[in-house]
Design an enzyme around this catalytic site. Structure first.
Site, PDB file in Angstrom:
ATOM      1  N   ALA A 243      -9.615  45.894 -13.486  1.00  0.00           N
ATOM      2  CA  ALA A 243      -9.707  46.565 -12.192  1.00  0.00           C
ATOM      3  C   ALA A 243     -11.156  46.841 -11.790  1.00  0.00           C
ATOM      4  CB  ALA A 243      -8.904  47.860 -12.221  1.00  0.00           C
ATOM      5  N   HIS A 244     -11.289  47.323 -10.576  1.00  0.00           N
ATOM      6  CA  HIS A 244     -12.607  47.528  -9.965  1.00  0.00           C
ATOM      7  C   HIS A 244     -13.495  48.474 -10.764  1.00  0.00           C
ATOM      8  CE1 HIS A 244     -11.506  51.565  -8.391  1.00  0.00           C
ATOM      9  NE2 HIS A 244     -10.300  51.028  -8.260  1.00  0.00           N
ATOM     10  N   ASN A 245     -14.765  48.103 -10.832  1.00  0.00           N
ATOM     11  CA  ASN A 245     -15.812  48.883 -11.488  1.00  0.00           C
ATOM     12  C   ASN A 245     -15.666  49.006 -13.000  1.00  0.00           C
ATOM     13  OD1 ASN A 245     -15.786  50.245  -8.488  1.00  0.00           O
ATOM     14  ND2 ASN A 245     -17.848  50.191  -9.382  1.00  0.00           N
TER      15      ASN A 245
END
Length: 331
Positions: A243-245
């Protein structure tokens, strides 16, 4: 079909040859499926008993195992059977699919894209504005690389993969079929009137290091801001979600169906077992292992192995399970 003598095979793995065989070796195969023109491997004591009934003419065998070769059969003793077999598999590896032309006429390549020397771009690929491909990059049919993406030398991208805009990919990477790099991260918040959801823009990108391999149908989402990062040498199985980051250190392994929620940090050499899930904003420090099916809710110390849902120290969790089984027997 190319075939090799047992001495030629031993030259590859540099083991201790015991016995001999007149059979030529045409390929490797599993112990119970092998024919008399194939080499197999025995890496564990529990498989030694299967050697007598196997039709294989030769086997790679762990040096600590007591096995006799038998009539017209040979053994090659090695310290690490898996690594030796990897050399054999590489030796017999069939060639990659052939490109009749380096850049297929149906590929759409923006005039501003920079294509390195020796690149191969298959039918129906799309290469967007200001994309940079290093030398000898291979894009198999139906790959999309969107604007301002940079891909390093010798990277191979298999069919159906989509690499979204502004991503940075290192050299010598392999992306298998239908990988998604740089799709929007999953970010929503309830609207002020409470009657819907507001999408949070994802304006970052994905940065992937060198020698990274990502399995089929896996996803690496772009960051909300800054970057989602996959470190050098990471190996990611099929059907994995990052997922993001999230940030992965060097040489991490993620097995199939595992997933990182947003803003997870992995140190170097972390191993995530199949179907394990990692809660957002947690850190798993270098050398730690998350067992298959576990759910990590808190940070994990360096070198520690955790197990269960929620994940705890593996030894403690195994003791708890053993206690529960004893209690069940006593009822």
């Amino acid at each position: 079909m190319t075939s090799y003598s047992i001495s030629e095979i031993n030259t590859i793995v540099k083991g201790e040859l015991i016995g001999d065989t007149s059979h030529k070796i045409e390929s490797p195969e599993e112990l119970q499926k092998a024919s008399n023109n194939q080499i197999t491997f025995i890496g564990s004591r529990k498989y030694v008993k299967l050697w007598a009934d196997s039709k294989a003419c030769a086997a790679l065998v762990s040096s600590n195992l007591d096995v006799e070769p038998g009539d017209n059969r040979a053994l090659i003793k090695v310290e690490n059977v898996d690594l030796a077999m990897a050399k054999i598999l590489e030796f017999f590896n069939p060639p990659a699919p052939v490109f009749d032309t380096d850049i297929h006429p149906t590929a759409v390549i923006h005039e501003t894209a920079k294509i390195g020397n020796g690149c191969k771009i298959g039918p129906n690929c799309y290469v967007g504005k200001d994309v940079e491909l290093g030398n000898e990059v291979v894009l198999y049919p139906n790959v999309c690389v969107f604007d301002e993406t940079i891909i390093g030398n010798h990277t191979i991208v298999w069919s159906g993969t989509v690499i979204r805009e502004r991503c940075i990919i290192g050299s010598h990477c392999i992306f298998h079929t239908n990988v998604s790099i740089g799709a929007d991260g999953f970010g929503y918040r309830p609207s002020e009137d409470g009657r819907g959801l507001v999408k949070i823009p994802q304006i970052g990108n994905v940065i992937i290091g060198h020698f990274v391999e990502i399995g089929a149908n896996s996803c690496v989402d772009r960051a909300k801001f800054s970057s989602t990062i996959i470190g050098d040498g990471c190996k990611i199985d099929n059907l994995v979600q990052i997922a993001h980051n999230s940030v992965m250190g060097r040489s991490c392994i993620m097995a199939g169906h595992s997933g990182l929620a947003g803003s997870v940090t992995l140190g170097d050499g972390v191993i995530i077992g199949g179907s394990a899930s990692i809660k957002d904003h947690t850190t798993i420090h270098s050398g730690a292992t998350v067992a298959a099916g576990s759910g990590v809710m808190n940070d994990v110390e360096a070198g520690k192995t955790v197990l269960g849902y929620p994940a705890q120290d593996a030894r403690l969790m195994l003791k708890q399970w053993a206690t529960v089984r004893r209690l069940m027997k006593d009822q």
